[in-house]
Design a protein around this motif. Structure first.
Motif, PDB file in Angstrom:
ATOM      1  N   GLN A 170      46.141 -18.698   9.366  1.00 43.44           N
ATOM      2  CA  GLN A 170      47.095 -19.207   8.376  1.00 43.44           C
ATOM      3  C   GLN A 170      48.449 -19.570   8.960  1.00 43.44           C
ATOM      4  O   GLN A 170      49.376 -19.891   8.216  1.00 43.44           O
ATOM      5  CB  GLN A 170      47.253 -18.180   7.253  1.00 43.44           C
ATOM      6  CG  GLN A 170      45.910 -17.821   6.629  1.00 43.44           C
ATOM      7  CD  GLN A 170      46.051 -17.151   5.295  1.00 43.44           C
ATOM      8  OE1 GLN A 170      46.721 -17.659   4.394  1.00 43.44           O
ATOM      9  NE2 GLN A 170      45.439 -15.991   5.131  1.00 43.44           N
TER      10      GLN A 170
ATOM     11  N   ARG B  20      46.593 -21.128  15.421  1.00 39.72           N
ATOM     12  CA  ARG B  20      45.734 -22.300  15.588  1.00 39.72           C
ATOM     13  C   ARG B  20      45.848 -22.840  17.010  1.00 39.72           C
ATOM     14  O   ARG B  20      44.850 -23.185  17.646  1.00 39.72           O
ATOM     15  CB  ARG B  20      46.109 -23.388  14.591  1.00 39.72           C
ATOM     16  CG  ARG B  20      45.394 -24.714  14.841  1.00 39.72           C
ATOM     17  CD  ARG B  20      46.112 -25.864  14.176  1.00 39.72           C
ATOM     18  NE  ARG B  20      47.506 -25.945  14.601  1.00 39.72           N
ATOM     19  CZ  ARG B  20      48.423 -26.680  13.977  1.00 39.72           C
ATOM     20  NH1 ARG B  20      48.097 -27.367  12.920  1.00 39.72           N
ATOM     21  NH2 ARG B  20      49.677 -26.704  14.430  1.00 39.72           N
TER      22      ARG B  20
ATOM     23  N   SER C  10      39.567 -22.234  15.760  1.00 34.98           N
ATOM     24  CA  SER C  10      39.970 -21.812  14.423  1.00 34.98           C
ATOM     25  C   SER C  10      40.274 -23.009  13.522  1.00 34.98           C
ATOM     26  O   SER C  10      40.537 -24.115  13.981  1.00 34.98           O
ATOM     27  CB  SER C  10      41.194 -20.901  14.514  1.00 34.98           C
ATOM     28  OG  SER C  10      42.284 -21.625  15.036  1.00 34.98           O
TER      29      SER C  10
ATOM     30  N   PHE D 277      42.720 -24.425  10.442  1.00 38.35           N
ATOM     31  CA  PHE D 277      44.044 -24.179   9.868  1.00 38.35           C
ATOM     32  C   PHE D 277      44.258 -25.112   8.690  1.00 38.35           C
ATOM     33  O   PHE D 277      44.252 -26.322   8.844  1.00 38.35           O
ATOM     34  CB  PHE D 277      45.111 -24.394  10.948  1.00 38.35           C
ATOM     35  CG  PHE D 277      46.518 -24.315  10.439  1.00 38.35           C
ATOM     36  CD1 PHE D 277      47.058 -23.094  10.054  1.00 38.35           C
ATOM     37  CD2 PHE D 277      47.299 -25.450  10.337  1.00 38.35           C
ATOM     38  CE1 PHE D 277      48.356 -23.009   9.575  1.00 38.35           C
ATOM     39  CE2 PHE D 277      48.608 -25.374   9.860  1.00 38.35           C
ATOM     40  CZ  PHE D 277      49.129 -24.152   9.480  1.00 38.35           C
TER      41      PHE D 277
END
Lengths: 164, 216
Positions: free
Chosen positions: B198, B203, B209, B211
């Motif tokens: 988050q 990220r 990941s 985001f």
């Protein structure tokens, strides 16, 4: 009645409670126009009595099922750095001053408060700099905090999993 | 005798290689798997406790009725979460059949617990997690950080490795994590199919990941 709400969440932070009820700080609050001070003291040893403060109307309690109402009625929230408390205050759109407990170093909870401070959403100080921070603060300079968007998560997942 | 030992060693090696190969395939191809195209998506939600529960319920606010049934797992030492979950579920439009269930499992790690006893209690948690996940066979495991989610995700991964069912592992790192992943996050980064962070700093550090800004 202009109100300050102080919250320490489920922790104890006696140093903050002691500081915020000191003659120096209450005088500063009074000179900024605050008249009422509400303390949520959690597991702390200090639970100040209502008549222990000469400058402001004082109320103190340990825990409540929900502090949403206290948040909503506050004109300023002073909080420990806990993520839950920070997000609740910002979510309620209240001006927030986070007081970091420097006896709890390397606590990952500080990450969030520090970032929100860097983004201009809250003020940030320690117990020893509290009076100065209250004197110099400009609450109108705080950036409004936009709530997170769980809708984006749902949309992403729908698409990824093929949900119609 | 020597022949037998050699054969046993060969079989063991073969099984290990098979597991590694299957592990690789299951993790690599997870994102091709789209359970939503075949009807409702059953979800195992690892609620954990306290702040984790509030955060995961907020994440689920906009999930449609297609995500059903929802099986919640909470720590057996947690009293608050059950109430929060019931409040959340009762705010959803009522459907004809029961669509949510709550299960309790032993915590794999209390805050401040030592690392050596963490290993023991994680094994203990696995003893509960394996039968639960094998019985429910959810399409998705959704979790956001409590230690309890590691054994449950490992059990889900095992279903995939054994070829019984591909269980998608969806992990959302807590909003509290700005610069570093939690221990759970570091482990699940390796085995999850969708890994959400988050904050942009995470990220940048973890290329796999996803985001989407703040989502809770």
């Amino acid at each position: 009645m202009k109100t300050v709400f102080v919250t320490v969440g489920t922790t104890s932070f006696d140093e903050l409670i002691e500081r915020v009820t000191s003659a120096e700080v209450t005088q500063e609050l009074k000179s900024r126009g605050y008249e009422r001070l509400v303390l949520q003291v959690g597991r702390g040893a200090l639970l100040p009595a209502a008549d222990s403060c000469s400058h402001l109307r004082l109320e103190a309690f340990r825990f409540k099922d929900s502090i949403a109402e206290d948040m909503r009625r506050a004109d300023l929230v002073i909080s420990h750095a806990g993520a839950g408390s920070c997000l609740e205050a910002l979510g309620a759109g209240r001006p927030l001053l986070v007081v970091v407990n420097d006896r709890l170093m390397n606590n990952h909870q500080l990450e969030l408060a520090a970032q929100l401070h860097a983004d201009g959403h809250l003020l940030y100080c320690t117990c020893s700099t509290l009076t100065g921070t209250l004197r110099d603060m400009d609450l109108s300079a705080l950036q409004p905090f936009q709530p997170g968007q769980p809708k984006n998560f749902a949309n992403f997942l729908d698409k990824a999993l093929g949900v119609k | 005798m020597f022949m037998f030992a050699a054969e046993a060693a060969f079989v063991f090696l073969f099984i290990c290689l098979f597991f590694i190969f299957r592990f690789y395939i299951v993790v690599k191809t997870g994102r091709n798997h789209r359970p939503g195209t075949k009807g409702p998506v059953s979800v195992l939600v690892v609620a954990g406790s306290g702040g984790h529960t509030s955060e995961i319920l907020r994440l689920m606010e906009h999930l449609s009725a297609a995500y059903a049934p929802r099986h919640y797992v909470i720590a057996d030492t947690d009293r608050m979460s059950e109430e929060k979950i019931s409040t959340f579920e009762s705010s959803k439009p009522q459907s004809a059949s029961e669509t949510h269930f709550i299960f309790r499992i032993p915590r794999s790690r209390e805050v401040h617990q030592s690392w050596s006893s963490t290993v023991i209690s994680t094994l203990n948690a696995l003893r509960f997690s394996l039968p639960l996940v094998f019985r429910l066979q959810p399409d998705v495991v959704l979790c956001n950080g409590p230690g309890t989610c590691v054994p449950l995700c490992v059990a889900g991964l095992l279903l995939g490795i054994l070829g019984i069912k591909k269980v998608l592992i969806v992990y959302v790192e807590s909003i509290c994590r700005v610069q570093t992943l939690s221990l759970t996050g570091k482990i699940l980064y390796l085995i999850s199919d969708y890994f959400f962070v988050q904050w942009p700093s995470l990220r940048d550090r973890y290329p796999k990941s996803i985001f989407l800004g703040r989502i809770v």
